[in-house]
Design a protein around this motif. Structure first.
Motif, mmCIF file in Angstrom:
data_model
loop_
_atom_site.group_PDB
_atom_site.id
_atom_site.type_symbol
_atom_site.label_atom_id
_atom_site.label_comp_id
_atom_site.label_asym_id
_atom_site.label_seq_id
_atom_site.Cartn_x
_atom_site.Cartn_y
_atom_site.Cartn_z
ATOM 1 N N GLU A 293 0.858 -1.196 0.000
ATOM 2 C CA GLU A 293 0.000 0.000 0.000
ATOM 3 C C GLU A 293 0.889 1.239 0.000
ATOM 4 O O GLU A 293 1.745 1.376 0.865
ATOM 5 N N VAL A 294 0.698 2.116 -0.968
ATOM 6 C CA VAL A 294 1.402 3.401 -0.938
ATOM 7 C C VAL A 294 0.377 4.486 -1.226
ATOM 8 O O VAL A 294 -0.272 4.457 -2.278
ATOM 9 N N ASN A 295 0.237 5.420 -0.299
ATOM 10 C CA ASN A 295 -0.748 6.519 -0.422
ATOM 11 C C ASN A 295 -2.136 5.995 -0.795
ATOM 12 O O ASN A 295 -2.766 6.488 -1.741
ATOM 13 N N GLY A 296 -2.563 4.941 -0.117
ATOM 14 C CA GLY A 296 -3.901 4.408 -0.341
ATOM 15 C C GLY A 296 -4.060 3.597 -1.612
ATOM 16 O O GLY A 296 -5.152 3.163 -1.945
ATOM 17 N N GLU A 297 -2.961 3.404 -2.332
ATOM 18 C CA GLU A 297 -3.046 2.607 -3.576
ATOM 19 C C GLU A 297 -2.155 1.378 -3.444
ATOM 20 O O GLU A 297 -1.152 1.415 -2.722
ATOM 21 N N THR A 298 -2.501 0.302 -4.153
ATOM 22 C CA THR A 298 -1.631 -0.879 -4.102
ATOM 23 C C THR A 298 -0.613 -0.774 -5.220
ATOM 24 O O THR A 298 -0.966 -0.474 -6.363
ATOM 25 N N ARG A 299 0.647 -0.984 -4.867
ATOM 26 C CA ARG A 299 1.653 -1.023 -5.936
ATOM 27 C C ARG A 299 2.298 -2.399 -5.952
ATOM 28 O O ARG A 299 2.494 -3.033 -4.912
ATOM 29 N N VAL A 300 2.617 -2.870 -7.170
ATOM 30 C CA VAL A 300 3.433 -4.074 -7.317
ATOM 31 C C VAL A 300 4.862 -3.579 -7.410
ATOM 32 O O VAL A 300 5.155 -2.669 -8.186
ATOM 33 N N ASP B 171 12.487 1.277 -3.220
ATOM 34 C CA ASP B 171 12.065 0.544 -2.027
ATOM 35 C C ASP B 171 11.471 1.447 -0.954
ATOM 36 O O ASP B 171 10.468 1.099 -0.325
ATOM 37 N N THR B 172 12.098 2.630 -0.753
ATOM 38 C CA THR B 172 11.589 3.518 0.305
ATOM 39 C C THR B 172 10.560 4.508 -0.241
ATOM 40 O O THR B 172 9.866 5.151 0.536
ATOM 41 N N THR B 173 10.526 4.689 -1.548
ATOM 42 C CA THR B 173 9.731 5.692 -2.281
ATOM 43 C C THR B 173 10.163 7.122 -1.942
ATOM 44 O O THR B 173 9.516 8.089 -2.331
ATOM 45 N N GLU B 174 11.288 7.267 -1.225
ATOM 46 C CA GLU B 174 11.772 8.615 -0.877
ATOM 47 C C GLU B 174 12.376 9.313 -2.092
ATOM 48 O O GLU B 174 12.981 8.662 -2.952
ATOM 49 N N GLY C 294 2.577 9.414 -19.361
ATOM 50 C CA GLY C 294 1.706 9.614 -18.193
ATOM 51 C C GLY C 294 2.339 10.559 -17.179
ATOM 52 O O GLY C 294 3.381 11.175 -17.421
ATOM 53 N N ASN C 295 1.683 10.675 -16.013
ATOM 54 C CA ASN C 295 2.251 11.567 -15.010
ATOM 55 C C ASN C 295 3.331 10.855 -14.206
ATOM 56 O O ASN C 295 3.532 9.647 -14.344
ATOM 57 N N ILE C 296 4.021 11.620 -13.354
ATOM 58 C CA ILE C 296 5.167 11.059 -12.636
ATOM 59 C C ILE C 296 4.761 9.855 -11.781
ATOM 60 O O ILE C 296 5.474 8.849 -11.733
ATOM 61 N N GLY C 297 3.583 9.958 -11.115
ATOM 62 C CA GLY C 297 3.127 8.856 -10.256
ATOM 63 C C GLY C 297 2.999 7.558 -11.037
ATOM 64 O O GLY C 297 3.442 6.501 -10.596
ATOM 65 N N LYS C 298 2.425 7.655 -12.237
ATOM 66 C CA LYS C 298 2.244 6.461 -13.083
ATOM 67 C C LYS C 298 3.601 5.898 -13.512
ATOM 68 O O LYS C 298 3.798 4.691 -13.591
ATOM 69 N N ARG C 299 4.522 6.830 -13.805
ATOM 70 C CA ARG C 299 5.854 6.359 -14.215
ATOM 71 C C ARG C 299 6.502 5.569 -13.078
ATOM 72 O O ARG C 299 7.094 4.519 -13.299
ATOM 73 N N TYR C 300 6.373 6.097 -11.859
ATOM 74 C CA TYR C 300 6.966 5.383 -10.716
ATOM 75 C C TYR C 300 6.377 3.995 -10.569
ATOM 76 O O TYR C 300 7.092 3.025 -10.351
ATOM 77 N N ARG C 301 5.053 3.865 -10.703
ATOM 78 C CA ARG C 301 4.389 2.547 -10.556
ATOM 79 C C ARG C 301 4.912 1.572 -11.601
ATOM 80 O O ARG C 301 5.162 0.409 -11.334
ATOM 81 N N ARG C 302 5.025 2.108 -12.854
ATOM 82 C CA ARG C 302 5.498 1.239 -13.945
ATOM 83 C C ARG C 302 6.920 0.741 -13.682
ATOM 84 O O ARG C 302 7.244 -0.414 -13.914
ATOM 85 N N GLN C 303 7.754 1.635 -13.175
ATOM 86 C CA GLN C 303 9.150 1.243 -12.921
ATOM 87 C C GLN C 303 9.258 0.330 -11.702
ATOM 88 O O GLN C 303 10.075 -0.582 -11.671
ATOM 89 N N GLU D 189 7.174 -1.885 -10.838
ATOM 90 C CA GLU D 189 6.713 -3.210 -11.239
ATOM 91 C C GLU D 189 7.787 -4.011 -11.982
ATOM 92 O O GLU D 189 7.767 -5.231 -12.004
ATOM 93 N N ILE D 190 8.742 -3.311 -12.589
ATOM 94 C CA ILE D 190 9.814 -4.042 -13.283
ATOM 95 C C ILE D 190 11.128 -3.963 -12.513
ATOM 96 O O ILE D 190 12.181 -4.377 -13.004
ATOM 97 N N GLY D 191 11.068 -3.405 -11.298
ATOM 98 C CA GLY D 191 12.229 -3.453 -10.408
ATOM 99 C C GLY D 191 13.279 -2.384 -10.625
ATOM 100 O O GLY D 191 14.403 -2.520 -10.130
ATOM 101 N N THR D 192 12.954 -1.311 -11.368
ATOM 102 C CA THR D 192 13.968 -0.262 -11.593
ATOM 103 C C THR D 192 14.277 0.437 -10.254
ATOM 104 O O THR D 192 13.383 1.025 -9.646
#
Ligand code: ATP
Length: 445
Positions: free
Chosen positions: A338-345, A430-433, A394-403, A405-408
């Motif tokens: 869970e990150v900011n109320g959303e599930t991320r892989v 890992d920390t999303t910082e 897409g926006n920055i948030g979407k880019r982060y989710r996409r990356q 998911e592939i472990g960048t």
């Protein structure tokens, strides 16, 4: 058991281009898979780590790349033509074929014992009690060499890479002036006509192996065997980043060992479908060199100058399947959070293994000055880290989710401030910082 399901991994692999079904547009072919753009990056990195640890970092282990098809006499002498078998049962009702030992969840290959265990079992395909008695089935993939398809032209696709290592033992010893102990390593494809390929890339018919055969004085067999067991365990944890809790040892009982082994210990990984073999360490004794020596009439014995004695070297084998390691890496790294109320892989891959070390984005893709600065940063990072992906969708948030998911491990964003002071935002998978750093400091991070 792993917390991730196999379906989640298969879905990620297809969705993001790690692994595709081979011949997908023609309905696939059981036991064959294609590695896509991200899969080939991850697989190449795993192979490179293994090669570095086994060959480059050692002084006495030499690499080779042998032919997949060899003279069939190799596989007669190694015992594979007669002994490389699995127990099989047929269903007389629906025609399905099954691995007898898998139906009764046993590691035994003894037909009498399997027959007893199979009493009262039904066919998993049609549910009828119409299974035959178990019989052995040879897994060698046959082919014909040359234009005439008869018995004299039959050969085999290698069932393990080890074969070409044994027949090159003398070539390597002579050309490298090697003295015992020394090893020969190889990474390459092998083929097994498995009765029931399954569990995604775990049990396949075309596989890739990373194998090393270490030639030793028989007096050193126990210590060397322990050393290579330890090597495999440490490699998985320290070089590949697998959690120690995900691994467990399994010693083969006498009736489970391959025909060539006097001792065998496997490392099992806790896959989503249960703990299963990932990496085998085997004491192959002098089985292979003695048999090849007899069959080829070439003396493969070794004269030991220290003890002034002649003997046939023993072999300690370290053998692991690339696909099984790949699947273990993905299963171990896969997390849903869970990150900011959303599930991320998020794939928490060891950064050195991630298909892309960095993702680079201009904050806005319609601002040429940001795009050209971001391209400059990408080119600089590429020089050091190879694969650095460009992501401006897409926006920055979407880019982060996409990356994620592939472990960048790191996403770098170039914005207007970058144009003034050469700083960028770097965000940690890992920390999303997020931190603001000088472009010149990116490598240190
Ligand atoms: P299993 O008991 O699972 O069939 P094995 O004991 O026959 O495996 P080995 O002959 O020791 O396996 O092969 C060495 C390594 O090659 C294994 O530890 C595994 O990682 C890999 N491997 C073997 N068979 C397959 C296969 N059909 N598909 C994928 N990897 C395989």
């Amino acid at each position: 058991m792993s917390k991730v399901t196999l379906e989640q991994i298969v879905s990620l692999c297809k969705r993001r281009g790690f692994v595709f079904q081979a011949s997908e547009i023609y309905g696939g072919l059981a036991g064959f898979w294609d590695y896509g753009p991200l899969g080939v990056e991850l697989a190449n990195k795993i192979k490179a780590e293994w090669w570095k640890s086994v060959v480059t970092d050692k002084d006495n282990i030499y690499g080779i790349d042998g032919a997949i098809i060899q003279n069939p006499k190799l596989w007669e002498a190694s015992g594979h033509v007669t002994g490389f078998t699995d127990p099989l049962v047929d269903c007389t009702n629906c025609g399905a074929r099954h691995r007898a030992d898998h139906l009764v969840d046993s590691d035994s290959t003894d037909l009498t014992e399997l027959k007893k265990l199979l009493e009262g079992k039904t066919c998993p395909t049609c549910g009828k009690m119409t299974l035959t008695e178990p019989r052995t089935y040879n897994m060698m993939m046959k082919t014909w060499v040359g234009p005439i398809e008869d018995d004299s032209s039959v050969s085999y696709l290698r069932p393990e890479t080890a074969g070409s290592i044994f027949i090159n033992y003398e070539n390597v010893r002579e050309t490298m002036r090697a003295k015992l102990p020394f090893g020969i390593a190889q990474v390459g494809k092998a083929f097994r006509n498995e009765i029931s390929p399954r569990d995604f890339i775990f049990r396949v018919r075309e596989l890739e192996q990373m194998e090393m055969q270490y030639f030793i004085n028989p007096d050193d067999q126990d210590k060397t065997y322990q050393d290579w067991r330890e090597f495999a365990w440490k490699f998985l944890i320290e070089r590949i980043g697998i959690k120690e809790d995900s691994l467990v040892w399994n010693e083969h009982a006498e009736d489970e060992r391959a025909h060539y082994a006097s001792k065998a210990h496997d490392i099992y990984f806790k896959y989503p479908f249960g703990a299963k073999e990932l990496w085998g360490t085997h004491n192959r004794t002098d089985f292979d060199l003695s048999n090849h020596s007899k069959a080829s009439k070439k003396d493969l014995s070794y004269f030991d100058e220290q003890s002034k004695s002649r003997f046939t070297p023993f072999v300690i084998e370290s053998s692991v399947g690339l696909g099984r390691m790949f699947l273990a890496v993905l299963a171990d790294a896969y997390n849903e959070e869970e990150v900011n109320g959303e599930t991320r892989v998020v794939l928490k891959l060891k950064p050195e293994l991630a298909p892309y070390r960095f993702a680079i984005s201009p904050l806005l893709k319609n601002k040429p000055e940001l795009v050209s600065k971001a391209r400059e940063v990408q080119a600089e990072l590429k020089k050091v880290y190879g694969n650095v992906i460009w992501d401006d969708n897409g926006n920055i948030g979407k880019r982060y989710r996409r990356q994620d998911e592939i472990g960048t491990p790191y996403c770098v964003t170039v914005d207007f401030q970058t144009l003034d002071d050469d700083t960028v935002t770097i965000r940690d998978r890992d920390t999303t910082e997020q931190k603001r750093v000088k472009i010149s400091q990116l490598g240190d991070i």
